[in-house]
Design an enzyme around this catalytic site. Structure first.
Site, mmCIF file in Angstrom:
data_model
loop_
_atom_site.group_PDB
_atom_site.id
_atom_site.type_symbol
_atom_site.label_atom_id
_atom_site.label_comp_id
_atom_site.label_asym_id
_atom_site.label_seq_id
_atom_site.Cartn_x
_atom_site.Cartn_y
_atom_site.Cartn_z
ATOM 1 N N ASP A 15 -20.645 -4.469 66.410
ATOM 2 C CA ASP A 15 -20.369 -4.079 67.793
ATOM 3 C C ASP A 15 -19.315 -2.964 67.790
ATOM 4 O O ASP A 15 -18.724 -2.674 66.751
ATOM 5 C CB ASP A 15 -19.859 -5.329 68.527
ATOM 6 C CG ASP A 15 -19.655 -5.073 69.997
ATOM 7 O OD1 ASP A 15 -20.317 -4.171 70.542
ATOM 8 O OD2 ASP A 15 -18.830 -5.789 70.611
ATOM 9 N N ASP A 53 -23.496 -4.000 77.247
ATOM 10 C CA ASP A 53 -22.862 -4.801 78.311
ATOM 11 C C ASP A 53 -23.483 -4.549 79.686
ATOM 12 O O ASP A 53 -22.929 -3.824 80.517
ATOM 13 C CB ASP A 53 -21.362 -4.504 78.342
ATOM 14 C CG ASP A 53 -20.684 -4.898 77.039
ATOM 15 O OD1 ASP A 53 -21.299 -5.641 76.249
ATOM 16 O OD2 ASP A 53 -19.546 -4.464 76.816
ATOM 17 N N GLU A 87 -19.554 2.685 68.333
ATOM 18 C CA GLU A 87 -19.879 4.038 68.864
ATOM 19 C C GLU A 87 -19.084 5.138 68.171
ATOM 20 O O GLU A 87 -19.631 6.227 68.048
ATOM 21 C CB GLU A 87 -19.635 4.052 70.384
ATOM 22 C CG GLU A 87 -20.663 3.247 71.156
ATOM 23 C CD GLU A 87 -20.500 1.725 70.974
ATOM 24 O OE1 GLU A 87 -19.360 1.291 70.723
ATOM 25 O OE2 GLU A 87 -21.505 0.999 71.066
HETATM 26 C C1 GLC Z 1 -18.356 -5.876 73.594
HETATM 27 C C2 GLC Z 1 -19.792 -6.288 73.270
HETATM 28 C C3 GLC Z 1 -20.030 -7.700 73.706
HETATM 29 C C4 GLC Z 1 -19.013 -8.609 73.026
HETATM 30 C C5 GLC Z 1 -17.595 -8.148 73.341
HETATM 31 C C6 GLC Z 1 -16.543 -8.943 72.580
HETATM 32 O O1 GLC Z 1 -18.167 -5.827 74.954
HETATM 33 O O2 GLC Z 1 -20.721 -5.428 73.832
HETATM 34 O O3 GLC Z 1 -21.336 -8.091 73.404
HETATM 35 O O4 GLC Z 1 -19.175 -9.923 73.457
HETATM 36 O O5 GLC Z 1 -17.440 -6.786 72.999
HETATM 37 O O6 GLC Z 1 -16.732 -8.875 71.218
#
Ligand code: GLC
Length: 799
Positions: free
Chosen positions: A407, A485, A410
């Protein structure tokens, strides 16, 4: 056109007349009077690569997107010089290069129709600030042309009239039309006059696409650096364009493990261990199938990657084992930001080995993410990827974690204007040193790749499972993905539908959304409707931020729980069907979801459809996408379709109302299809499959279907241990014939098929299997079901 940063100083520059032409096997070079060189590479009869330099010197030819496994070779290549143009002919395409200004036009070699032509063609502006050029291309849109693809853009399928940017961006609570978001896939397919072609602009700098937005009949694309370097991919079938683009940028390196196609449950965050167990036990208690449980950032010690919170997870190895014994695979999150902490071994190693990204003038790239101030590995350095891959040894080999979730890659940086690294950060780019301007869009891809390498190594002989948020073209080779998200609203259910279709059309099929929405909370109805859609997405996971209440299948009321169970059960029944669709994706690059335009491009009704899609080859789905609906109108593509619930037949080519109360949704099967089903299991492998059910949908005429199976994990399938059944169905007025052609060495556990016959227009009097009459008692006549040996080669069912 466009931006233009430097317009006041110096406007667009253009190639001048061609003064030299050279041919080196399949590489054709045209040099203009003012030093511009156009290089056309004939990769295949239907794929030409166009590359331009304004100085006569090309950059080192390196791309993260193009796979070394891409097919090459052509049947025919001929170049002729005419008065005004050079004419390049392959067996599929004719490409004309104008001698006066290097403009290109492309024609179908079979019927000479115009497919695509340059308007201004290649042009550029010098970039005073950064050096190099802003490189641009513009093409004339053909009458009635429409455009599709481009990755995860949260907009209607047809992109005509819109402009987009490619710059992967952390986009919490994005909405319809937010642009850019998490992925950069600079590839689109165009369609006009029933013919389709694609353009892949392989340039990782910030890039833009304009589909008749700025000027009504002009399509253009440009980037803030690098080369004008694009691939023209001709169909004429859109499905061929997508398959050829996927061949070029890579099919997934292996089949996913079958369990990965099961249902996944996630939340930010399930902790401590007792909470995780409470959730997994509840799945088993309520008999809702589930294969994977996720640990979000709170499982770590202070959000330090590759650590475990001693307080919440005192003995991860034991817990992971206990979960595995109950059929749950544990998947953990790993972000790129490494906390600055001299007592933290991952940080120390990274520092000692010089693995972290640095700013142009020397200091480390420091940015705030969940753990606080962090440094970030330069995943564009192969040595760093190797190091990173080895960090997974303990998690995978020792603790037994089955999948990793990448995650924030980017890369996301908090509390800074661009939400990411500044432009000047330096990257190795596999030996092609560059700034973040060039590396930004591929950073997340390279992180997922390094993670994949680690999982592949340490999961062996099992298959790896990775999921990523950021991606560039080609990322589908290593990992699955989700759409980031989103929000718990009805429109986001629509957006999820569009994004999953669009990603499939962009060569990346293994994708799903946070079912129910990540931010905010769905009501039970929205959640149930979203599950109905989600079970038809290649990746199927509920995830939510957790700060607005619970989002498990039982979090609403019993009615909802029952609907959710019913649909997750349907997904598990359809596993062999979905697995077969994955196999077609992995072996031939065929997308698992097909937007209606991809399914039937000749039917102009499909060009602007958004909601309906074809799942695999034979199942037509349309989600119910609003509150209090008892059904909906939907468009049926040509052909005849059986209602999955009632067996009623609908003739395509029209829009119709379909009943679908909350416990139902519009699902249709194309006539003549044979759909394989497994029994309902609580997780993959819970049961030994004793019988394969085949849902057989009668058709007057012929149809083919396939069923692909293998061990569901491991690599034996590559050595031929798979089972592929090709079924040929022939329906006559008084007879139904099914032939089976079998290949592969894998022996399935079941011995028999149970055939459920749908829509037979006659009463069965006689059944012959391989020319032997079988007792009619084998037929369960009340339900028109028949049990026969799986080895049959020809079945005749007669009136
Ligand atoms: C980001 C991710 C989400 C995750 C969060 C905490 O917002 O997109 O899926 O739960 O980080 O790690």
């Amino acid at each position: 056109m466009i931006l233009n940063t430097e317009l006041e100083y110096k406007g667009n520059l253009f190639p001048s007349k061609i003064i030299n032409y050279e041919k080196n096997i399949n590489v054709l070079s045209f040099t203009a009077d003012n030093g511009v060189v156009l290089q056309i590479t004939v990769r295949r009869d239907s794929i030409l690569r166009f590359r331009y330099t304004t100085t006569g010197i090309f950059e080192n030819d390196f791309s993260y997107a193009i796979t070394k496994y891409a097919s090459r070779g052509y049947n025919h290549l001929e170049v002729e010089e005419e008065t005004d143009v050079y004419v390049i002919t392959t067996s599929k395409l004719i490409c004309k290069v104008s001698k006066a200004d290097m403009r290109i036009s492309l024609y179908d070699a079979l019927d000479n129709t115009l497919i695509c032509e340059d308007e201004l063609g290649f042009h550029w502006e010098e970039s005073y600030q950064f050096g190099g050029n802003v490189v641009k291309m513009s093409k004339t849109a053909q009458p009635g042309e429409s455009y599709y693809g481009l990755g995860d853009k949260p907009v209607d399928n047809n992109l005509k009239g819109k402009r987009f940017e490619n710059w992967v961006t952390d986009s919490y609570a994005y909405g319809r039309d937010t642009d850019p978001i998490y992925k950069a896939i600079p590839f689109y397919t165009a369609l006009h006059n029933k013919k389709s072609y694609g353009i892949f602009f392989d340039n990782s700098f910030r890039s833009y696409f304009d589909f008749c937005h700025e000027r009504r009949n002009i399509t253009s694309f440009w980037a803030h650096g690098g080369e004008m370097n694009y691939y023209f991919i001709y169909g004429p079938q859109m499905s061929e364009v997508v398959a050829n683009y996927t061949d070029l940028t890579g099919k997934p390196h292996e089949m996913p493990a079958l369990w990965a196609l099961g249902y996944h449950q996630c939340k930010w965050s399930y902790y401590p261990e007792s909470k995780v167990k409470e959730i997994t036990s509840k799945f088993r208690e309520l008999k809702i199938p589930c294969d994977a449980i996720y640990l979000d950032i709170d499982y770590m010690e202070g959000f330090r990657c590759f650590t475990w919170s001693k307080e919440y997870f005192p003995d991860p190895k034991r817990m992971v084992k206990e979960l595995a014994d109950d059929g749950f695979k544990t998947i953990v999150i790993i972000d790129p930001g490494i906390k600055i902490d001299m007592d933290y071994s991952v940080f120390k190693e990274g520092l000692d080995n010089d693995y972290f990204c640095k700013r142009a003038d020397g200091p480390y790239m420091k940015g705030k993410v969940w753990p606080g101030e962090c440094y970030f590995p330069d995943f564009t350095n192969p040595e760093v990827r190797e190091w990173w891959s080895n960090l997974f040894q303990e998690l995978i080999e020792d603790i037994g974690v089955k999948g990793v979730w990448n995650d924030m890659n980017e890369p996301a940086v908090m509390d800074v204007p661009g939400k990411s690294f500044p432009d000047d950060v330096r990257h190795d780019y596999d030996g092609n040193r560059c700034s973040h301007r060039k590396a930004h869009n591929i950073y997340g891809m390279q992180m997922a790749r390094a993670t994949y390498q680690g999982l592949k190594k340490f999961s062996y002989p099992k298959r790896p499972f990775v999921i990523t948020r950021a991606a560039y073209s080609g990322t589908q080779r290593y990992t699955s993905s989700w759409t980031g998200d989103n929000i718990a609203t009805w429109d986001h259910l629509n957006i999820a539908n569009l994004q999953a279709q669009r990603m499939a059309m962009s060569g990346f099929s293994f994708v799903g959304s946070d079912i129910g929405g990540f931010a905010e909370q769905p009501n039970g109805e929205l959640y149930a409707r979203w599950i109905q859609l989600g079970i038809f997405h290649p990746f199927c996971r509920t995830h939510s931020s957790g700060d607005h209440g619970d989002q498990e299948p039982w979090a609403f009321d019993d009615t909802i729980t029952n609907v959710v169970r019913k649909f997750i059960e349907l997904r598990y029944q359809l596993l062999p069907y979905l697995y077969t669709a994955f196999w077609r994706n992995v072996s031939d690059g065929i997308p698992i979801l097909k937007s209606l335009v991809l399914h039937d491009q000749e039917d102009t009704q499909t060009h602007y459809r958004n909601d309906e899609f074809v799942f695999g080859e034979k199942i037509l789905v349309c989600p119910v996408n609003g509150p209090n609906q008892k059904g909906r109108r939907m468009y049926f593509p040509f052909g005849r379709w059986y209602n999955l619930w009632t067996d009623e037949i609908v003739t395509g080519g029209q829009e119709m109302w379909v009943d679908a109360d909350l416990d139902s949704m519009p699902i249709f099967v194309s006539e003549g299809a044979i759909i394989p089903k497994y029994p309902i299991q609580q997780y993959v492998g819970e049961k030994t499959i004793e019988e394969l059910t085949l849902e057989v949908y009668y058709k007057l005429g012929k149809e083919t279907s396939q069923v692909y199976e293998d061990a569901g994990d491991g690599y034996d399938y590559i050595k031929g241990r798979y089972s592929l059944r090709d079924f040929k169905l022939t329906g006559k007025e008084d007879e139904l014939i099914i032939q089976q052609f079998k290949t592969g060495k894998y022996i399935t556990t079941y011995k028999t098929f149970k055939l459920n016959l749908h829509g037979l227009p006659f009463k069965i009097k006689k059944i012959e299997v391989d020319n032997v009459l079988i007792p009619i008692e084998n037929l369960i006549s009340s339900s028109n079901a028949l049990v026969i040996d799986k080895e049959f080669t020809e079945l005749h069912i007669m009136a």
